[in-house]
Design a protein around this motif. Structure first.
Motif, PDB file in Angstrom:
ATOM      1  N   ILE A 639      -3.005 -11.201  57.888  1.00 12.82           N
ATOM      2  CA  ILE A 639      -2.888 -10.811  56.477  1.00 12.82           C
ATOM      3  C   ILE A 639      -4.248 -10.435  55.907  1.00 12.82           C
ATOM      4  O   ILE A 639      -4.388  -9.449  55.177  1.00 12.82           O
ATOM      5  CB  ILE A 639      -2.238 -11.954  55.673  1.00 12.82           C
ATOM      6  N   ARG A 643      -5.330  -6.835  54.528  1.00  4.42           N
ATOM      7  CA  ARG A 643      -5.804  -6.703  53.157  1.00  4.42           C
ATOM      8  C   ARG A 643      -7.121  -5.943  53.092  1.00  4.42           C
ATOM      9  O   ARG A 643      -7.335  -5.092  52.218  1.00  4.42           O
ATOM     10  CB  ARG A 643      -5.970  -8.101  52.542  1.00  4.42           C
ATOM     11  N   ASN A 649      -3.165  -6.548  48.018  1.00  4.23           N
ATOM     12  CA  ASN A 649      -3.351  -7.988  47.896  1.00  4.23           C
ATOM     13  C   ASN A 649      -2.631  -8.717  49.026  1.00  4.23           C
ATOM     14  O   ASN A 649      -1.931  -8.100  49.849  1.00  4.23           O
ATOM     15  CB  ASN A 649      -2.878  -8.481  46.525  1.00  4.23           C
ATOM     16  N   ALA A 650      -2.780 -10.026  49.068  1.00  8.51           N
ATOM     17  CA  ALA A 650      -2.246 -10.810  50.186  1.00  8.51           C
ATOM     18  C   ALA A 650      -0.718 -10.761  50.230  1.00  8.51           C
ATOM     19  O   ALA A 650      -0.122 -10.721  51.318  1.00  8.51           O
ATOM     20  CB  ALA A 650      -2.733 -12.258  50.079  1.00  8.51           C
ATOM     21  N   THR A 651      -0.070 -10.739  49.064  1.00  7.16           N
ATOM     22  CA  THR A 651       1.402 -10.735  49.047  1.00  7.16           C
ATOM     23  C   THR A 651       1.949  -9.467  49.674  1.00  7.16           C
ATOM     24  O   THR A 651       2.832  -9.510  50.552  1.00  7.16           O
ATOM     25  CB  THR A 651       1.898 -10.886  47.605  1.00  7.16           C
ATOM     26  N   TYR A 652       1.441  -8.322  49.241  1.00  8.51           N
ATOM     27  CA  TYR A 652       1.938  -7.055  49.780  1.00  8.51           C
ATOM     28  C   TYR A 652       1.474  -6.831  51.217  1.00  8.51           C
ATOM     29  O   TYR A 652       2.154  -6.173  52.001  1.00  8.51           O
ATOM     30  CB  TYR A 652       1.489  -5.890  48.896  1.00  8.51           C
ATOM     31  N   SER A 653       0.322  -7.363  51.590  1.00 10.83           N
ATOM     32  CA  SER A 653      -0.120  -7.266  52.984  1.00 10.83           C
ATOM     33  C   SER A 653       0.822  -8.033  53.899  1.00 10.83           C
ATOM     34  O   SER A 653       1.166  -7.569  54.995  1.00 10.83           O
ATOM     35  CB  SER A 653      -1.548  -7.797  53.122  1.00 10.83           C
ATOM     36  N   ALA A 654       1.280  -9.220  53.452  1.00 11.78           N
ATOM     37  CA  ALA A 654       2.232  -9.988  54.254  1.00 11.78           C
ATOM     38  C   ALA A 654       3.564  -9.255  54.363  1.00 11.78           C
ATOM     39  O   ALA A 654       4.193  -9.242  55.436  1.00 11.78           O
ATOM     40  CB  ALA A 654       2.433 -11.369  53.625  1.00 11.78           C
ATOM     41  N   MET A 655       4.012  -8.623  53.280  1.00 12.36           N
ATOM     42  CA  MET A 655       5.255  -7.853  53.321  1.00 12.36           C
ATOM     43  C   MET A 655       5.127  -6.672  54.282  1.00 12.36           C
ATOM     44  O   MET A 655       6.043  -6.375  55.059  1.00 12.36           O
ATOM     45  CB  MET A 655       5.601  -7.353  51.916  1.00 12.36           C
ATOM     46  N   ALA A 682       0.474  -3.605  43.741  1.00 13.38           N
ATOM     47  CA  ALA A 682       0.151  -4.014  45.104  1.00 13.38           C
ATOM     48  C   ALA A 682      -1.355  -4.068  45.338  1.00 13.38           C
ATOM     49  O   ALA A 682      -1.811  -4.694  46.305  1.00 13.38           O
ATOM     50  CB  ALA A 682       0.798  -3.067  46.112  1.00 13.38           C
ATOM     51  N   GLN A 685      -5.781  -7.662  42.761  1.00 13.09           N
ATOM     52  CA  GLN A 685      -6.162  -8.859  43.525  1.00 13.09           C
ATOM     53  C   GLN A 685      -5.970 -10.119  42.692  1.00 13.09           C
ATOM     54  O   GLN A 685      -6.062 -10.110  41.483  1.00 13.09           O
ATOM     55  CB  GLN A 685      -7.619  -8.740  43.987  1.00 13.09           C
TER      56      GLN A 685
END
Length: 685
Positions: A639, A643, A649-655, A682, A685
């Protein structure tokens, strides 16, 4: 040489001609006007093309016909004078003055007109004297007194309209067609705007209006301090130049957009727009807009929304090219005049929503309300400009497809057997006895037939056209279009019209009449399986319904014209004890949608249409690795790397990683392809 034997007949003809000439002159003296001609003399016997009986020169016959037409149009004008006793004179009382080379001759025309003057002016040897008021020309007497008509009284281009109904006396300048004050203001504004565009302050002002990446706030420009200081009128002002909006959108595109950062949200609320003409080039300059706010503008009619459509969309044609907002998914019209008028009418909310959605079929949010709709939005990929070396490298790379052209598809053998048994029974009765086919439909089923009359420009259509001479001459689609047609953008624009295009066995007499009388007779090639492409799969997990999509051809009777069609069925199990089960139908029709189009053959699915030819190969895609890393620590490392490389950000990178099987390289490649459609949140940060 004239012999004595010829002298007698010639003398008799000359005497007859002289008598005829005297008769013509007598008629001229009695009427005194009709046609103005030049010297009229009788042709001698030595002239060419002389008629042996009437003495009329054959070359002048067409002129006589024209004179006859002119006389018949003006005869009623001269009839009173001709019948007046004071105007009657002796045929021999006409004074033939040598200085007057013109005669006023009535209809019929004299036997010969040797020296025709032409349409425009008399010959130079006989100068024309302009007639006086007492002897004016026929056209002037018909049109009225001098100065009442003609080019001399016609207003010059650019002059004020003299029509009393259009601009009556006392009309204020603001209501006139040509308002000099407004034109002067627009010219001054045009000059000021050109000067301001060249300054860095204008670009800085545009940057200040960009409140977030891709979000441009151009609302309430009437109160903008910078525009007031510069003396610039905003696009919503009635005295603003007609192209000020066009320039604003173009400058916003040039200054604020980059190949990776596009403007996707635009607010034009509270700008006083009474017309959306200033937005005509907005789809061209800012085609990636996904959300548009036009709230609190006094737009009087919903027809003004046409300025946001391409020329093809305005004519009811689907268009994904330049000039259309195909990426638009949200539109706000709160407080707009025509919206408020819609909502005050009975069923106005439905009519308003229908009017907007037929112009922008891809909308998901209208006035801040989520619409319960299923749409397939068209996304635009960013424009990529490559140098010549990169182009050569791409051309040298061998081309490959992940899959080859295939024929029919069936999910399993049971699904295939059910679909084949149904089609064999259904299309046989469709061609022979449609009264019996109604039992195959569920009582609440819906049926629709549409015709696609647009000619195909595909490669397959070009190949089929080469064998056109081997098939019967095609006929019009009129019988299919009048079923009625289901063109929602042109012929079916209201809810009632669209509802009437759906047929159902709920009204069985009308349904039977429509199938047997309105729908044209057909003949399907049931004996040749190669002319059918049938895809069948289960509609849901319960396997109680089957979706069947058929592509094939038929002959329209009685003309024998070949047509291709696409037909989609939703099939369900026949209820026990129903008439369909009694008739041995393997299943029952829940939905039937048919589209008829021009003949395209079988090249789209047969074995001759393989893509593997020449340097082109078929390379099946590798199976993705969907297994996630075993530990949370490994996921956190991926992740963080995603990123850093994408900026998300971390949320969209994980998705992004989860959707690509936790393959970092594949996730980064897919990120670059859909970068323009990723929302702005997205990257926060």
């Amino acid at each position: 040489m004239v012999t004595p034997a010829m002298a007698g007949p010639m003398k008799m003809r000359e005497e007859a001609a002289n008598g005829e000439r005297a008769e013509w002159l007598g008629l001229a003296a009695r009427n005194e006007r009709v046609l103005l001609v030049n010297e009229c003399s009788l042709p001698t016997s030595s002239e060419n093309n002389h008629h042996p009986q009437s003495g009329v020169c054959a070359t002048h016959s067409s002129r006589f016909a024209a004179y006859h037409h002119h006389y018949s149009c003006t005869r009623s004008i001269h009839q009173a004078d001709a019948e007046s006793p004071s105007s009657r004179r002796s045929p021999h009382s006409l004074n033939m003055d040598a200085e007057s080379p013109f005669l006023f001759l009535p209809h019929p025309s004299p036997p010969s007109l040797r020296h025709q003057t032409g349409r425009h002016r008399p010959p130079k040897e006989s100068p024309y004297t302009k007639p006086t008021a007492a002897g004016r020309s026929l056209s002037s007497r018909i049109s009225g007194p001098p100065g009442s008509s003609g080019s001399s009284t016609r207003p010059k281009r650019g002059a004020t309209n003299i029509n009393p109904r259009r601009n009556p006396e006392g009309t204020p300048d603001v209501l006139n067609d040509r308002n000099p004050r407004r034109q002067q203001v627009q010219q001054q504004q045009h000059s000021k705007f050109n000067e301001v565009l060249k300054t860095d302050g204008f670009k800085a002002w545009l940057q200040s209006r960009l409140i977030a990446p891709g979000v441009l706030d151009m609302s309430n420009l009437n109160e903008d301090l910078y525009l007031k200081e510069q003396g610039i009128l905003p696009p919503g002002d009635k005295d603003a130049p007609t192209n000020v909006g066009h320039v604003l959108w173009k400058m916003a595109s040039n200054v604020l957009e980059t190949p990776t950062d596009r403007i996707h949200t635009l607010s034009l609320a509270r700008n006083g727009f009474r017309s959306l003409h200033q937005l005509q080039r907005l789809p061209i300059c800012l085609p990636y807009i996904r959300a548009l706010d036009l709230s609190d503008n006094p737009v009087p009619k919903s027809d003004e929304l046409k300025h946001l459509q391409s020329a093809g969309e305005q004519r009811g044609k689907a268009s994904t090219g330049i000039g259309s907002l195909k990426s638009l998914v949200e539109l706000k019209l709160n407080g707009v005049k025509f919206r408020e008028e819609y909502l005050t009418q009975p069923k106005g909310a439905e009519a308003y929503q229908h009017d907007v959605l037929r112009r922008f079929p891809g909308l998901l949010i209208l006035d801040g309300v989520q619409l319960n709709r299923i749409v397939f939005p068209v996304t635009r990929k960013p424009v990529v400009r490559r140098i010549e070396a990169e182009r050569k490298q791409l051309l040298a790379r061998p081309f490959s497809f992940p899959f080859d052209v295939a024929g029919s598809f069936e999910e399993n053998e049971g699904c295939r057997a059910t679909a084949m048994n149904f089609c064999q029974m259904f299309f046989l009765l469709w061609d022979t006895d449609r009264n019996e086919i109604v039992h195959a439909y569920h009582p609440e089923a819906t049926v629709s037939i549409a015709a696609n009359t647009l000619p195909s420009r595909s490669f397959q259509a070009t190949e089929v056209s080469r064998s056109r001479s081997t098939r019967p001459q095609p006929v019009s689609f009129e019988s299919w279009v009048n079923l009625p047609g289901r063109n929602f953008l042109r012929s079916c624009t209201t809810i009632e019209q669209r509802t009437n295009t759906l047929k159902s066995p709920m009204d069985m007499p009308e349904f039977v009449r429509w199938l047997t009388k309105s729908v044209p007779k057909t003949k399907h090639p049931l004996e040749d399986a190669s002319k059918w492409c049938i895809d069948a799969w289960y509609f849901d997990e319960t396997q109680e319904r089957i979706s069947v999509v058929i592509q094939a051809e038929f002959q329209e009777l009685p003309s024998g014209t070949y047509r291709s069609f696409t037909r989609t069925f939703i099939l369900g199990a026949a209820p026990h004890g129903s008439l369909a089960a009694a008739k041995s139908w393997p299943c029952i029709v829940l939905s039937d949608v048919m589209v008829v189009h021009s003949y395209l053959g079988t090249g789209s699915w047969d074995s001759k249409s393989s893509l593997a030819s020449g340097d082109t190969t078929i390379v099946p895609p590798a199976e993705p690795n969907t297994a996630a890393p075993a530990s949370d620590a490994q996921q956190a490392v991926l992740i963080e790397q995603c990123r850093l490389r994408t900026g998300m950000n971390a949320t969209y990178s994980a998705m992004c990683l989860a959707q690509n099987g936790w393959d970092l390289e594949r996730a980064v490649v897919n990120f670059g392809e859909i970068r323009s459609s990723i929302p702005a949140e997205a990257f926060t940060q």
